[in-house]
Design a protein around this motif. Sequence first.
Motif, PDB file in Angstrom:
ATOM      1  N   ASP A 121     -21.096 -70.928 -49.255  1.00 52.65           N
ATOM      2  CA  ASP A 121     -19.788 -70.407 -49.654  1.00 52.65           C
ATOM      3  C   ASP A 121     -19.170 -71.280 -50.742  1.00 52.65           C
ATOM      4  N   VAL A 122     -19.296 -72.602 -50.586  1.00 53.31           N
ATOM      5  CA  VAL A 122     -18.775 -73.515 -51.610  1.00 53.31           C
ATOM      6  C   VAL A 122     -19.534 -73.325 -52.923  1.00 53.31           C
ATOM      7  N   LEU A 123     -20.829 -73.167 -52.811  1.00 54.24           N
ATOM      8  CA  LEU A 123     -21.664 -72.999 -53.997  1.00 54.24           C
ATOM      9  C   LEU A 123     -21.314 -71.701 -54.723  1.00 54.24           C
ATOM     10  N   HIS A 124     -21.135 -70.630 -53.967  1.00 54.32           N
ATOM     11  CA  HIS A 124     -20.817 -69.338 -54.576  1.00 54.32           C
ATOM     12  C   HIS A 124     -19.468 -69.361 -55.277  1.00 54.32           C
ATOM     13  N   ALA A 125     -18.553 -70.202 -54.788  1.00 53.91           N
ATOM     14  CA  ALA A 125     -17.212 -70.266 -55.379  1.00 53.91           C
ATOM     15  C   ALA A 125     -17.173 -71.093 -56.654  1.00 53.91           C
ATOM     16  N   ALA A 126     -18.208 -71.869 -56.894  1.00 56.50           N
ATOM     17  CA  ALA A 126     -18.251 -72.721 -58.091  1.00 56.50           C
ATOM     18  C   ALA A 126     -18.643 -71.904 -59.315  1.00 56.50           C
ATOM     19  N   THR A 127     -18.258 -72.388 -60.471  1.00 56.01           N
ATOM     20  CA  THR A 127     -18.628 -71.706 -61.712  1.00 56.01           C
ATOM     21  C   THR A 127     -20.112 -71.918 -61.980  1.00 56.01           C
ATOM     22  N   PRO A 128     -20.760 -70.973 -62.671  1.00 55.82           N
ATOM     23  CA  PRO A 128     -22.204 -71.074 -62.911  1.00 55.82           C
ATOM     24  C   PRO A 128     -22.637 -72.367 -63.589  1.00 55.82           C
ATOM     25  N   ASP A 129     -21.786 -72.923 -64.476  1.00 59.25           N
ATOM     26  CA  ASP A 129     -22.181 -74.142 -65.173  1.00 59.25           C
ATOM     27  C   ASP A 129     -22.152 -75.360 -64.265  1.00 59.25           C
ATOM     28  N   VAL A 130     -21.372 -75.280 -63.164  1.00 58.76           N
ATOM     29  CA  VAL A 130     -21.266 -76.403 -62.237  1.00 58.76           C
ATOM     30  C   VAL A 130     -22.320 -76.317 -61.135  1.00 58.76           C
ATOM     31  N   GLN A 131     -22.712 -75.124 -60.754  1.00 59.20           N
ATOM     32  CA  GLN A 131     -23.604 -74.924 -59.613  1.00 59.20           C
ATOM     33  C   GLN A 131     -24.871 -75.788 -59.644  1.00 59.20           C
ATOM     34  N   PRO A 132     -25.556 -75.930 -60.799  1.00 54.78           N
ATOM     35  CA  PRO A 132     -26.787 -76.731 -60.779  1.00 54.78           C
ATOM     36  C   PRO A 132     -26.564 -78.212 -60.462  1.00 54.78           C
ATOM     37  N   ASP A 133     -25.319 -78.687 -60.594  1.00 53.70           N
ATOM     38  CA  ASP A 133     -25.041 -80.107 -60.379  1.00 53.70           C
ATOM     39  C   ASP A 133     -24.540 -80.401 -58.966  1.00 53.70           C
ATOM     40  N   LEU A 134     -24.424 -79.375 -58.122  1.00 54.69           N
ATOM     41  CA  LEU A 134     -23.916 -79.564 -56.773  1.00 54.69           C
ATOM     42  C   LEU A 134     -25.051 -79.821 -55.788  1.00 54.69           C
ATOM     43  N   LEU A 135     -24.761 -80.605 -54.768  1.00 54.29           N
ATOM     44  CA  LEU A 135     -25.751 -80.906 -53.746  1.00 54.29           C
ATOM     45  C   LEU A 135     -25.046 -81.295 -52.447  1.00 54.29           C
ATOM     46  N   PRO A 136     -25.684 -81.059 -51.301  1.00 57.99           N
ATOM     47  CA  PRO A 136     -25.098 -81.462 -50.026  1.00 57.99           C
ATOM     48  C   PRO A 136     -25.411 -82.927 -49.740  1.00 57.99           C
ATOM     49  N   ALA A 137     -24.511 -83.570 -49.004  1.00 59.11           N
ATOM     50  CA  ALA A 137     -24.711 -84.981 -48.670  1.00 59.11           C
ATOM     51  C   ALA A 137     -23.953 -85.298 -47.386  1.00 59.11           C
ATOM     52  N   ARG A 138     -24.377 -86.352 -46.724  1.00 60.69           N
ATOM     53  CA  ARG A 138     -23.701 -86.787 -45.502  1.00 60.69           C
ATOM     54  C   ARG A 138     -23.068 -88.150 -45.724  1.00 60.69           C
ATOM     55  N   VAL A 139     -21.847 -88.321 -45.230  1.00 63.66           N
ATOM     56  CA  VAL A 139     -21.118 -89.571 -45.408  1.00 63.66           C
ATOM     57  C   VAL A 139     -21.689 -90.615 -44.450  1.00 63.66           C
ATOM     58  N   ALA A 140     -22.196 -91.702 -45.025  1.00 63.21           N
ATOM     59  CA  ALA A 140     -22.783 -92.781 -44.228  1.00 63.21           C
ATOM     60  C   ALA A 140     -21.976 -94.063 -44.312  1.00 63.21           C
ATOM     61  N   GLY A 141     -20.952 -94.080 -45.145  1.00 62.95           N
ATOM     62  CA  GLY A 141     -20.111 -95.263 -45.274  1.00 62.95           C
ATOM     63  C   GLY A 141     -18.828 -94.910 -45.988  1.00 62.95           C
ATOM     64  N   VAL A 142     -17.714 -95.493 -45.537  1.00 61.66           N
ATOM     65  CA  VAL A 142     -16.406 -95.218 -46.115  1.00 61.66           C
ATOM     66  C   VAL A 142     -15.756 -96.533 -46.507  1.00 61.66           C
ATOM     67  N   GLY A 143     -15.372 -96.645 -47.787  1.00 63.65           N
ATOM     68  CA  GLY A 143     -14.672 -97.827 -48.271  1.00 63.65           C
ATOM     69  C   GLY A 143     -13.290 -97.454 -48.754  1.00 63.65           C
ATOM     70  N   ARG A 144     -12.674 -98.303 -49.538  1.00 68.07           N
ATOM     71  CA  ARG A 144     -11.351 -98.019 -50.103  1.00 68.07           C
ATOM     72  C   ARG A 144     -11.506 -97.099 -51.314  1.00 68.07           C
ATOM     73  N   GLY A 145     -11.442 -95.819 -51.060  1.00 63.76           N
ATOM     74  CA  GLY A 145     -11.566 -94.855 -52.138  1.00 63.76           C
ATOM     75  C   GLY A 145     -12.996 -94.602 -52.580  1.00 63.76           C
ATOM     76  N   THR A 146     -13.961 -95.235 -51.939  1.00 64.79           N
ATOM     77  CA  THR A 146     -15.370 -95.046 -52.278  1.00 64.79           C
ATOM     78  C   THR A 146     -16.142 -94.611 -51.032  1.00 64.79           C
ATOM     79  N   PHE A 147     -17.283 -93.990 -51.257  1.00 61.27           N
ATOM     80  CA  PHE A 147     -18.088 -93.482 -50.155  1.00 61.27           C
ATOM     81  C   PHE A 147     -19.566 -93.756 -50.419  1.00 61.27           C
ATOM     82  N   ARG A 148     -20.283 -93.903 -49.338  1.00 56.87           N
ATOM     83  CA  ARG A 148     -21.743 -94.030 -49.410  1.00 56.87           C
ATOM     84  C   ARG A 148     -22.319 -92.759 -48.795  1.00 56.87           C
TER      85      ARG A 148
END
Length: 353
Positions: free
Chosen positions: A37-64
Amino acid sequence: MTRDSDRTLTDRHAGNWRGPELDALGWTDALHAAAQDVLHAATPDVQPDLLPARVAGVGRGTFRLWTAQGEEGALLAGSMRQDPDSQPVMGDWVVAQRLPDSPDLRVTAVLPRLTTFARAVNGGLSRQVITANVDTVLIVTAPGEDFDLPRLGRYVAAVHASGAQPALLLNKTDLTRDPQPLLAQLGALAPGVPTYALNARSGAGLSDVRAALRPGLTAALIGSSGVGKSTLTNALLGRDAAQTGEVMPDGLGRHTTTARTLYRVPGGGLLVDNPGLRDIAVWDPEGVATGLDVIEEIAADCRYRKCTHTGEPGCAVLRAVQRGQISAAQLEAYHALKGAAVPARRSSRPPRR
């Protein structure tokens, strides 16, 4: 490009969002459908750059993040920085965008959480999300002062409220001559909840806990500081990944874990090591409104119509705190929700008769 061709492009990229790498991280059909659903809502030029990921670490404004390609750093999209409730927590699944001019991914969406483990704060009127998408929560205790059945019961209730399954672990069995009476108490406390006896330091009973961790399943450790969660983490991982502290005279260790960390368990499964929680209050969304309503109802009996509940004579709310009908923390949270507490002053209106 036509609508049909847009959908074909989208489906092709969505189809790539499957595979053993993601399955091992806990990817499910429900998450895949939400990600599409998120992918379908994105514009065609953005879709190839999207990927799923899982949060494994949370910092101050940064994520792993963990992706199918490995571990990568990430920042939040600007629109997400303004809303704390929309920001990811440990264990979340997100959709991220790979940017050509940055080494970091950009988190653009948080996928719906399958489970949400949260504790109540501010007297039970708001919540703090601790981890998301956890299947099993391993509640760790030890013989001695930490063995507190009412507190362990609150842990179990919080886990059930999250949608996850609890398990009770009696660690450091070497501190008691016979762990069976303690295990019997745990069984009576939470009938049907798996209970394990182990000594993470020696390895006794560890195989039973390890067998409960399966590929694609996420488990989290919670419990008081010093009950051996970091030692248990290292034993399950087969390496010194979590720092452990020296053992104190009472048999408990010093607090060592200061941040939540997501680990891969050899043989399958994921493990979250949480900082020690001395106590936990169950988050109940219905209880928020109930708590406010109770205070408002009691306030109707205050002597003054505009009572601030901060020190006026005849304040029914303060009297309720003294009687134990409501807690001081609940009243503080009530003031926070209504705005900063004002100095106590007598109203110019006459008292109610």
